[in-house]
Every structure is written in structure tokens, then in C-alpha cells.
Design an enzyme around this catalytic site. Structure first.
Site: not given
Length: 472
Positions: A104, A190, A321-322, A143-145, A327
Site C-alpha cells: 500500500t 569424476t 594478496s596484501s 486497489s493496491t491489491n 598472487k
């Protein structure tokens, strides 16, 4: 702030000062106060706003056809709706996407923005509702509905069309890689153990096939969204709507949106049923699950570069990577994995929201809208990102792949029809025990003539390419 920077608006609960510059009104303002929930306002979903504007425009035209609205009001409402559908005034749709009231507040927000812009176009002040009213005029026959779920169905089809496009792009990228790698033999696996050989192109071709299948299922799910309940008003009995209104509004909405919409045969059933949303959510979950599996494969196949499988190379897009220089991480598949996790979680929320509806209305459609629109947006962005930032740039480590095939025990399967299962098992055991190749063991045991062995172990024969072609 001076008093003249506000206008006073009234509702059944009393009055509130509304910012003079605002196109929304008191009903929207109360909803903003009542629902500080996610911080995500409905303007985050432009498709929903455009769907709402399309519904209001169709309703005004239908009411004009029925002479229930005068031509001046119809023209002003239509012009305001067209502005919204062109991208204007979206910042005025400020209620939280998650709200009580079955949507609504969203419907009220749309009614007020459209009414106030229409008033301006007619030469009146915002809030001067005795000239054109948000509920009596913009919301006439609705209506909202019925207006909200219809707008949502329009919005979802718009968003799904974009997802279809990005899925097609991703499918094309995988198909291109399937052709590029068509001559690259590799070891299949697999349960993460060596299996029979295959072509790398076939591996990528399966991803293209998967996406094509899911595009078809998404189109089927969207077809269920074309049935609308517009004209049913509050519970589907069409109270306060003209007998011809539903058909007229539907026809106008189809023209405005370009969608082949149909009116539900039973509007009471359609007003309470959220099955089409559940079905769409399930298809989006399926797409997410399968995309995530593909991304798991890409991360695994590219693992390394020296301590993993190292069969393919993903494009390097950022430092990984830090602390570890050099990397590079598979960040694009990782982000798509996370999108998938979110989509799957949202599917659970949609399921619970749909299940929790009671009697003639589901009050939880705002959460359904939020989850589905978010899922479509995220999957669209994920497919585009995966295509452009990852799949297009994948390369194959051809020499490494061939060396693994030559050394794998799995190729013994291709020799079984020629030397028998028992002889093949013994050869495989010796190859493992002595760290020899299967071909060397078979030659040493003189189980096959050299020419026959070479013929059987050709890449196209190993991968059985004569009968297993890439499906386009």
C-alpha cells in the site's frame, strides 16, 4: 526551516508538514517514518517504478475511455506517468522496499507523485488535491491489491529480459571457448579422480548448453507473469471498477509495455495467488546453482599456478594478496559464487513469504518484490561480469593438458575393449606402482601392436569425438 517551505496535508490520522519541494505526500511520509527497515528505497528498482507508472497510465486511459475521468485529468496523469517511465522523478519514490501493508505504501507513493506532477502540468500547486486527487483520480478503479502485483509482474518481465540478454552473451562466450579449445585433449574427472579423456572444448561447450536450457526455462517462467489481476480491486470482486474497466486497462497496459498480457479468468484466485512469483524464484535459484557450479569448476581448473590443476588460466584482473607478492586470485568466479548464495537465500525468503499469505491476499508481496528484483539484477550483473572479466580471456595450458593425458591411468579405459578388463586392470596397477605411462606398460607387455596402440590413443579417439559433438 521556514513554515513556507512546507505544505500541510491531511489523512485519517491527522495532518503532517510535507516538504514543499516534494512530489510525494502525507501517505508516503508516514510510510517513511514507519518503515526504516532496509535502507533500500523503492527507487533502487527502476523497473518497479516504471511498472507502477505504466499501470497508472493504463488505468487513467481506461477511465478516460469510460468517461469516468475528464480528458484534462487523463492527459495530465498520462504525461506524468510518461515522465516517470523516461526516468524522471525517481528520487521521489522514497518508501522502504520492505514494508507492511501488502505494498500500500508503494502504491500511495506512486499515486501522490503522479498526482502532484499532474497538478503542476495543469497549472496548480502541489498538494492542491481538490483539482486532481491521488486516490480519487490517479487510483481510480484500482486497489493496491491489483495495481501493485500487476506492476511487479511488468517489472519482473523487464528485468528478466535483461537477464536473458546477459545469459545469451555468457553462452556465446562459452561457445566461443568451446570452439577455440575443440582440439585440446585433457583428462576428465569424476569425484575429483582421474576419469576418461575428453576435449577441453566439450567441457566448455557443456556450460553453453546449460545456459541455453536455463534461458528457455526463464522464458517459460516469464510467460506465467503475463496473467494479471488488474481490475479485481481489493479482493478480486472488482468492487468500485466499471465492468469494462479490466479489459480496457489490460489492453492499454499491453500497448504501453509491449507485453502480451491477459486478464486472469478468476480474479479472486489471482489476487491471492503468488505461484508465478514462486516459480520464477525457483528458476532463478536453478540458474544461480548452475552458475555457481560452473564458477567452482573454473576456480578448480585454474588452481595453481604450480600447485594446483593449472589446466586453464583466468585473466588476471587485480592483485590477489596484501602479503604474498605475485598472487592472483579467481575473484570474478568468487563474486559470482556469492551472487548465487544470495539468490538461493532470497529464494527461501520468497518461499516463506508466499506460503504465509492468508485468505484473499498475500500481505508479503513487498518482500517477494525485493527478493526477485534483487535476484534478477544481481544475476544480470554477474553474467555480464563473468563474460567480460573472465570467460572471454580464458586460455588453455595445452602442453600441460596433453602431458597429463599421456600420464593418466584413465586412458586405460580406451584400451579395455581391445585387451580386456583383467589385462587392463593389471596394466593400470603396474603403471601406478612404477610411475610409468599406461602406453609404456602396454607396449612392454606386448598387449597391442604399436600402430594399434597409437591409433587408439589419438586425442579424437580418446575423447570419443566421433560420437560426442558439441551441441549448438
Amino acid at each position: 526551516m521556514a513554515d513556507n517551505q512546507f505544505r500541510i496535508e491531511h489523512d485519517l490520522l491527522g495532518e503532517l508538514p510535507v516538504p514543499e519541494h516534494a512530489y510525494f505526500g502525507i501517505h508516503t511520509l508516514r510510510a517513511v517514518h514507519n518503515f526504516p527497515i532496509t535502507g533500500t528505497r523503492i527507487y533502487a528498482y527502476p523497473d518497479l517504478l516504471n511498472g507502477l507508472a505504466a499501470v497508472k497510465q493504463a488505468a487513467a486511459l481506461a477511465n478516460g475511455d469510460l468517461e469516468l475521468l475528464d480528458s484534462g485529468k487523463v492527459a495530465a496523469i498520462v504525461a506524468a506517468c510518461e515522465e516517470i517511465r523516461s526516468g524522471k522523478l525517481h528520487d521521489q519514490f522514497v518508501v522502504d522496499v520492505v514494508q507492511g501493508g501488502a505494498g500500500t505504501s508503494t502504491n500511495m507513493n506512486a499515486n501522490e507523485v503522479i498526482a502532484n506532477r499532474a497538478l503542476e502540468l495543469l497549472g496548480h500547486e502541489r498538494g492542491d488535491y481538490h483539482h486532481l486527487h491521488p486516490l480519487d483520480d490517479v487510483n481510480a478503479g484500482q486497489s493496491t491489491n491489483d495495481a501493485y502485483p500487476t506492476a511487479l509482474k511488468v517489472a519482473l518481465q523487464m528485468a528478466a529480459n535483461r537477464l536473458q540478454g546477459s545469459m545469451a552473451d555468457l553462452q556465446g562466450a562459452f561457445q566461443a571457448k568451446a570452439q577455440e579449445f575443440a582440439d585440446v585433449v585433457k583428462t576428465g574427472r569424476t569425484q575429483l579422480q582421474d576419469a576418461v579423456p575428453m576435449m577441453l572444448g566439450r567441457e566448455f561447450g557443456t556450460y553453453a548448453v546449460m545456459l541455453k536450457e536455463d534461458q528457455r526455462l526463464l522464458a517459460e517462467a516469464c510467460s506465467l507473469l503475463r496473467e494479471i489481476n488488474l481490475g479485481g480491486t481489493a479482493i478480486g470482486t472488482a468492487l468500485n471498477a466499471h465492468p469494462r474497466y479490466a479489459a480496457l486497462a489490460r489492453d492499454h497496459l499491453s500497448i504501453i509495455t509491449g507485453l502480451p498480457l491477459s486478464t486472469a479468468p478468476d480474479l479472486i484466485e489471482a489476487t491471492q495467488d503468488t505461484g508465478a512469483f514462486v516459480h520464477l524464484s525457483g528458476v532463478l535459484r536453478r540458474i544461480a546453482v548452475k552458475l555457481s557450479k560452473v564458477c567452482n569448476d573454473l576456480r578448480l581448473l585454474s588452481s595453481g599456478p604450480r600447485a594446483g590443476l593449472g589446466e586453464i588460466n583466468l585473466p588476471a584482473v587485480q592483485t590477489g594478496s596484501s602479503i604474498m607478492p605475485g598472487k592472483v586470485n579467481p575473484v570474478i568466479p568468487e563474486v559470482v559464487n556469492q551472487i548465487a548464495f544470495k539468490v538461493i537465500g532470497n529464494d527461501v525468503a520468497v518461499t516463506m513469504a508466499a506460503e504465509s499469505g492468508q485468505l484473499q491476499l498475500n500481505a508479503f508481496e513487498p518482500l517477494i518484490a525485493h527478493c526477485l528484483l534483487e535476484n534478477l539484477s544481481h544475476l544480470h550483473a554477474g553474467c555480464l561480469t563473468l563474460t567480460e572479466r573472465c570467460v572471454n580471456g580464458i586460455t588453455a595450458n595445452r602442453d600441460h593438458l596433453r602431458a597429463v593425458v599421456d600420464n593418466t591411468i584413465g586412458i586405460i579405459t580406451a584400451l579395455t575393449p581391445h585387451i580386456g578388463y583383467s589385462q587392463a586392470s593389471a596394466a593400470a596397477q603396474e603403471a601406478l606402482a612404477t610411475n610409468s605411462s599406461v602406453a609404456d606398460v602396454v607396449r612392454a607387455r606386448k598387449l597391442l601392436a604399436p600402430d594399434d596402440l597409437d591409433r587408439i590413443l589419438r586425442p579424437e579417439n580418446l575423447a570419443h569425438e566421433t560420437t560426442a559433438k558439441v551441441i549448438h
